[in-house]
Design a protein around this motif. Structure first.
Motif, mmCIF file in Angstrom:
data_model
loop_
_atom_site.group_PDB
_atom_site.id
_atom_site.type_symbol
_atom_site.label_atom_id
_atom_site.label_comp_id
_atom_site.label_asym_id
_atom_site.label_seq_id
_atom_site.Cartn_x
_atom_site.Cartn_y
_atom_site.Cartn_z
ATOM 1 N N UNK A 91 -71.546 45.944 -20.430
ATOM 2 C CA UNK A 91 -70.343 46.566 -20.956
ATOM 3 C C UNK A 91 -69.845 47.601 -19.947
ATOM 4 N N UNK A 92 -68.529 47.780 -19.917
ATOM 5 C CA UNK A 92 -67.953 48.815 -19.061
ATOM 6 C C UNK A 92 -67.876 50.088 -19.891
ATOM 7 N N UNK A 93 -68.736 51.050 -19.581
ATOM 8 C CA UNK A 93 -68.868 52.247 -20.404
ATOM 9 C C UNK A 93 -68.353 53.496 -19.705
ATOM 10 N N UNK A 94 -67.816 54.397 -20.503
ATOM 11 C CA UNK A 94 -67.627 55.779 -20.082
ATOM 12 C C UNK A 94 -68.751 56.580 -20.706
ATOM 13 N N UNK A 95 -69.483 57.335 -19.899
ATOM 14 C CA UNK A 95 -70.651 58.068 -20.393
ATOM 15 C C UNK A 95 -70.529 59.534 -19.988
ATOM 16 N N UNK A 96 -70.676 60.426 -20.944
ATOM 17 C CA UNK A 96 -70.672 61.868 -20.686
ATOM 18 C C UNK A 96 -71.969 62.446 -21.249
ATOM 19 N N UNK A 97 -72.687 63.179 -20.413
ATOM 20 C CA UNK A 97 -73.978 63.741 -20.805
ATOM 21 C C UNK A 97 -74.036 65.205 -20.414
ATOM 22 N N UNK A 98 -74.576 66.027 -21.328
ATOM 23 C CA UNK A 98 -74.795 67.440 -21.015
ATOM 24 C C UNK A 98 -76.278 67.756 -21.136
ATOM 25 N N UNK A 99 -76.843 68.327 -20.074
ATOM 26 C CA UNK A 99 -78.240 68.741 -20.068
ATOM 27 C C UNK A 99 -78.312 70.194 -19.629
ATOM 28 N N UNK A 100 -79.522 70.723 -19.526
ATOM 29 C CA UNK A 100 -79.689 72.091 -19.042
ATOM 30 C C UNK A 100 -79.224 72.233 -17.603
ATOM 31 N N UNK A 101 -79.233 71.124 -16.862
ATOM 32 C CA UNK A 101 -78.833 71.170 -15.446
ATOM 33 C C UNK A 101 -77.326 71.095 -15.256
ATOM 34 N N UNK A 102 -76.612 70.570 -16.244
ATOM 35 C CA UNK A 102 -75.166 70.459 -16.115
ATOM 36 C C UNK A 102 -74.619 69.243 -16.824
ATOM 37 N N UNK A 103 -73.403 68.871 -16.459
ATOM 38 C CA UNK A 103 -72.680 67.769 -17.099
ATOM 39 C C UNK A 103 -72.444 66.651 -16.088
ATOM 40 N N UNK A 104 -72.603 65.419 -16.550
ATOM 41 C CA UNK A 104 -72.290 64.245 -15.732
ATOM 42 C C UNK A 104 -71.244 63.418 -16.464
ATOM 43 N N UNK A 105 -70.185 63.058 -15.752
ATOM 44 C CA UNK A 105 -69.140 62.179 -16.278
ATOM 45 C C UNK A 105 -69.099 60.931 -15.415
ATOM 46 N N UNK A 106 -69.250 59.766 -16.025
ATOM 47 C CA UNK A 106 -69.295 58.532 -15.223
ATOM 48 C C UNK A 106 -68.744 57.350 -16.000
ATOM 49 N N UNK A 107 -68.037 56.501 -15.285
ATOM 50 C CA UNK A 107 -67.502 55.249 -15.821
ATOM 51 C C UNK A 107 -67.979 54.133 -14.920
ATOM 52 N N UNK A 108 -68.661 53.145 -15.478
ATOM 53 C CA UNK A 108 -69.175 52.051 -14.663
ATOM 54 C C UNK A 108 -69.705 50.928 -15.547
ATOM 55 N N UNK A 109 -69.902 49.719 -14.989
ATOM 56 C CA UNK A 109 -70.560 48.658 -15.751
ATOM 57 C C UNK A 109 -71.990 49.094 -16.085
ATOM 58 N N UNK A 110 -72.449 48.716 -17.263
ATOM 59 C CA UNK A 110 -73.765 49.149 -17.728
ATOM 60 C C UNK A 110 -74.434 48.041 -18.523
ATOM 61 N N UNK A 111 -75.723 47.825 -18.278
ATOM 62 C CA UNK A 111 -76.513 46.960 -19.137
ATOM 63 C C UNK A 111 -77.012 47.780 -20.312
#
Length: 434
Positions: free
Chosen positions: A245-265
């Motif tokens: 699936x082509x996903x947009x993924x946003x994650x917040x951790x103690x280290x910071x935030x990651x924003x990424x859009x890419x094909x994903x299994x």
């Protein structure tokens, strides 16, 4: 109560849908708003046969709408980021509230426009900018307001999802399905925004800002499209128990935030893995509620109009009672937004799918696994497809355990340098979404 008068700018797909829904469901909409909602004026360069505006006040100059003193709410549905930005800025300057479905405008210029709106005491509402008819903005901003959002992942571009679904179900290649998507009206003549992930990136930036309480940062997102996905990758993923699936993924951790859009299994047992065709879905993980899934049509005239009209109703309720519409544009008070460390893609840790073409001779696989081990990457599964003809090349497919992106790319570089490897190594990220 005094009716609320609106002006619609743009009579394209969404504009005509909004006009029709407001007319067809006027009684229900007014009952929910607590006051009558009147289309005072429509601005459109040309008529649209999808809606009958013969009894409406239509102007060919959309700026007439924002200058009309009777109009309290300007509905911007023209798209783009040039004229639309000028239109919204002038509407704000004239003290009018704005409803828009324009994700590019919000993602790229939202910080600036929200500041201007707050200074003027007006609101910009944009539910329709993300995931069409799915009320995901309201869910994040209101329904999940008790939660710290840990991450979210979404299928937020219907064109890409349609293409990947057809590739999986019918074994078709990317170019063939893209052509059909264009013929069906799912993809534009220039499909770059859809298939290269830019459209999804606009939407993800908006979702992440509301989820985490931070300014919009479109320039910090990693974006990768689906144009390099091959039918064999879809087939191997299915064989391993995954869907691509082509996903947009946003994650917040103690280290910071990651924003990424890419094909994903993703594992085929996940509900979101079953979201097919042009449908959208967003999975949100909150610390109190846990994972919640929002599913529905991500585009189309009336699904998107449903979200546009919902924003109009919200504003009308406040205006009808003399209240001040909510100005927490990103779900947090403007002075409570935080700047987080934005992590680069090289720091992301996830699992990976790898596919490579190698000479069919002893010792090749052991060299590959040794490189992976040297880089600190463990292998979960391997499929080796032997060549059908003597002297032909073999396909090697691997699933790795979790590793940092920079480790994985370093390993790929060393593998591609082997004289037994033909061409480049395909890599697709793997997410469990749990």
């Amino acid at each position: 109560m005094k009716p609320v008068k609106i002006g619609i700018c743009g009579l394209g797909t969404v504009g005509s849908g909004t006009f029709n829904v407001l007319g067809r469901n006027s009684a229900e909409i007014s009952a929910r708003a607590g006051t009558e909602i009147i289309i005072e004026q429509v601005g459109a360069r040309r008529d649209n046969p999808a809606c009958d505006t013969s009894s409406a006040n239509v102007t060919r100059d959309i700026f007439d709408v924002v200058r009309n003193p009777e109009v309290a709410v300007v509905v911007e549905l023209i798209g783009g980021t040039t004229v639309a930005k000028q239109l919204v800025e002038e509407a704000i300057a004239n003290g009018k509230h704005v409803v828009t479905a324009n994700k590019a405008l919000i993602a790229e210029f939202g910080n600036e426009l929200f500041a201007k709106a707050e200074a003027q005491g007006v609101t910009i509402a944009y539910e329709a900018a993300v995931a069409g008819g799915i009320p995901i903005i309201k869910a994040l901003r209101e329904g999940l307001s008790a939660n710290k959002i840990e991450w979210l992942a979404g299928i937020i571009n219907g064109t890409g999802n349609f293409i990947l679904t057809e590739m999986r179900d019918k074994g078709r290649d990317f170019a063939d399905v893209l052509k059909e998507a264009q013929e069906l009206g799912y993809a534009e003549a220039d499909p770059t925004f859809d298939v290269e992930g830019i459209d999804a990136a606009h939407k993800l930036v908006i979702l992440a800002s509301i989820a985490f309480g931070m300014p919009l940062q479109f320039d910090k997102i990693f974006t990768e499209g689906i144009s390099k996905i091959e039918p064999q990758d879809v087939t191997y993923a299915n064989e391993l128990g995954y869907r691509i699936k082509h996903l947009g993924i946003a994650t917040k951790t103690e280290d910071g935030v990651v924003l990424r859009v890419h094909p994903t299994l993703i594992p085929e047992k996940r509900l979101i893995a079953s979201v097919d065709g042009v449908m959208n879905a967003v999975l949100v993980k909150g610390d109190a509620v846990g994972p919640t899934l929002y599913y529905g049509p991500g585009a189309g005239a009336e699904p998107t109009a449903s979200a546009v009209v919902a924003d109009i109703v919200d504003l009308a309720r406040e205006l009808a009672t003399g209240g001040k519409p909510n100005q927490a544009h990103l779900g947090f008070a403007a002075d409570a937004l935080q700047e987080f460390n934005m992590l680069p893609m090289s720091e992301v840790t996830t699992a990976y799918y790898l596919r490579m073409t190698a000479e069919d001779r002893p010792g090749v696989l052991s060299k590959i696994t040794q490189i992976m081990s040297d880089k600190g990457i463990s292998i979960e599964a391997v499929i080796q497809r032997e060549p059908q003809n003597e002297g032909a090349q073999a396909s090697i497919i691997m699933l790795t355990n979790r590793a940092q992106e920079k480790q994985l790319l370093a390993a790929i570089s060393d593998i591609e340098a082997l004289d037994t490897i033909e061409g480049s190594v395909t890599h697709i990220r793997v997410e469990s979404l749990d």
